[in-house]
Design a protein around this motif. Structure first.
Motif, PDB file in Angstrom:
ATOM      1  N   GLU A  34       0.911  -1.265   0.090  1.00 43.27           N
ATOM      2  CA  GLU A  34       0.060   0.153   0.073  1.00 43.27           C
ATOM      3  C   GLU A  34       0.782   1.134   0.166  1.00 43.27           C
ATOM      4  OE1 GLU A  34      -2.366  -0.533   3.618  1.00 43.27           O
ATOM      5  OE2 GLU A  34      -3.711  -2.116   2.489  1.00 43.27           O
ATOM      6  N   PHE A  35       1.905   1.292   0.814  1.00 42.38           N
ATOM      7  CA  PHE A  35       3.075   2.388   1.047  1.00 42.38           C
ATOM      8  C   PHE A  35       3.365   2.825  -0.525  1.00 42.38           C
ATOM      9  CE2 PHE A  35       7.053   4.263   1.326  1.00 42.38           C
ATOM     10  CZ  PHE A  35       6.681   5.476   2.193  1.00 42.38           C
ATOM     11  N   VAL A  36       4.232   1.663  -1.070  1.00 42.63           N
ATOM     12  CA  VAL A  36       4.645   1.666  -2.191  1.00 42.63           C
ATOM     13  C   VAL A  36       3.720   2.416  -3.401  1.00 42.63           C
ATOM     14  CG1 VAL A  36       5.818   0.524  -3.978  1.00 42.63           C
ATOM     15  CG2 VAL A  36       6.526   0.272  -1.789  1.00 42.63           C
ATOM     16  N   LYS A  37       2.546   1.580  -3.322  1.00 45.02           N
ATOM     17  CA  LYS A  37       1.531   2.029  -4.402  1.00 45.02           C
ATOM     18  C   LYS A  37       1.262   3.468  -4.271  1.00 45.02           C
ATOM     19  CE  LYS A  37      -3.015   0.935  -6.145  1.00 45.02           C
ATOM     20  NZ  LYS A  37      -4.444   0.233  -5.921  1.00 45.02           N
ATOM     21  N   ALA A  38       0.979   3.895  -2.827  1.00 44.37           N
ATOM     22  CA  ALA A  38       0.632   5.342  -2.719  1.00 44.37           C
ATOM     23  C   ALA A  38       1.671   6.440  -3.212  1.00 44.37           C
ATOM     24  CB  ALA A  38       0.436   5.606  -1.173  1.00 44.37           C
ATOM     25  N   THR A  39       2.905   5.964  -3.292  1.00 41.24           N
ATOM     26  CA  THR A  39       4.157   6.801  -3.855  1.00 41.24           C
ATOM     27  C   THR A  39       4.153   6.766  -5.152  1.00 41.24           C
ATOM     28  OG1 THR A  39       5.724   5.024  -3.454  1.00 41.24           O
ATOM     29  CG2 THR A  39       5.488   6.221  -1.575  1.00 41.24           C
ATOM     30  N   GLY A  40       3.593   5.833  -5.855  1.00 42.17           N
ATOM     31  CA  GLY A  40       3.419   5.819  -7.369  1.00 42.17           C
ATOM     32  C   GLY A  40       4.737   4.839  -7.975  1.00 42.17           C
ATOM     33  N   LEU A  41       5.527   4.274  -6.879  1.00 43.69           N
ATOM     34  CA  LEU A  41       6.735   3.640  -7.174  1.00 43.69           C
ATOM     35  C   LEU A  41       6.169   2.153  -7.446  1.00 43.69           C
ATOM     36  CD1 LEU A  41       9.099   5.008  -4.678  1.00 43.69           C
ATOM     37  CD2 LEU A  41       9.328   5.460  -6.883  1.00 43.69           C
ATOM     38  N   PRO A  42       6.994   1.528  -8.387  1.00 42.68           N
ATOM     39  CA  PRO A  42       6.766   0.033  -8.750  1.00 42.68           C
ATOM     40  C   PRO A  42       6.784  -0.656  -7.457  1.00 42.68           C
ATOM     41  CG  PRO A  42       8.928   0.572  -9.594  1.00 42.68           C
ATOM     42  CD  PRO A  42       8.337   1.963  -8.990  1.00 42.68           C
ATOM     43  N   ALA A  43       6.084  -1.903  -7.207  1.00 44.06           N
ATOM     44  CA  ALA A  43       6.103  -3.020  -6.231  1.00 44.06           C
ATOM     45  C   ALA A  43       6.557  -4.188  -6.913  1.00 44.06           C
ATOM     46  CB  ALA A  43       4.796  -2.935  -5.395  1.00 44.06           C
ATOM     47  N   PHE A  44       6.777  -4.309  -8.102  1.00 41.12           N
ATOM     48  CA  PHE A  44       7.140  -5.699  -8.867  1.00 41.12           C
ATOM     49  C   PHE A  44       8.211  -5.343  -9.822  1.00 41.12           C
ATOM     50  CE2 PHE A  44       2.797  -5.756  -7.774  1.00 41.12           C
ATOM     51  CZ  PHE A  44       2.790  -7.123  -6.913  1.00 41.12           C
ATOM     52  N   VAL A  45       9.252  -6.291  -9.927  1.00 39.37           N
ATOM     53  CA  VAL A  45      10.178  -6.184 -11.118  1.00 39.37           C
ATOM     54  C   VAL A  45       9.535  -6.304 -12.298  1.00 39.37           C
ATOM     55  CG1 VAL A  45      12.089  -7.282 -12.103  1.00 39.37           C
ATOM     56  CG2 VAL A  45      11.839  -7.086  -9.526  1.00 39.37           C
ATOM     57  N   PRO A  46       9.752  -5.255 -13.251  1.00 38.51           N
ATOM     58  CA  PRO A  46       9.121  -5.345 -14.636  1.00 38.51           C
ATOM     59  C   PRO A  46       8.924  -6.449 -15.490  1.00 38.51           C
ATOM     60  CG  PRO A  46      10.608  -3.238 -14.393  1.00 38.51           C
ATOM     61  CD  PRO A  46      10.653  -4.145 -13.155  1.00 38.51           C
ATOM     62  N   ALA A  47       8.253  -6.925 -15.893  1.00 38.68           N
ATOM     63  CA  ALA A  47       8.355  -8.338 -16.591  1.00 38.68           C
ATOM     64  C   ALA A  47       9.423  -8.371 -17.594  1.00 38.68           C
ATOM     65  CB  ALA A  47       6.938  -8.738 -17.353  1.00 38.68           C
TER      66      ALA A  47
END
Length: 64
Positions: A34-47
């Protein structure tokens, strides 16, 4: 990938590992996402990134 993006992904991965090790609960992991999503940063390594890409980028990290 920018440094901050890599740090954000690393935070989420660290929370996932801590959960698997019994060091935190699912709520802690959810809060990291939730925190990472709120910052607009990615939470997953790009495919599009391979393990080799990640290791190559890590080779330039002065903390590695």
């Amino acid at each position: 990938m920018l440094h901050g993006e890599a740090v954000a992904i690393g935070m989420v991965v660290s929370a996932e590992v801590a959960f698997l090790m019994g060091l935190c609960d699912e709520q802690c992991v959810r809060e990291h996402y939730e925190f990472v999503k709120a910052t607009g940063l990615p939470a997953f390594v790009p495919a599009s990134m391979t393990v080799e890409d990640i290791l190559y980028k890590m080779s330039f990290d002065k903390h590695h």
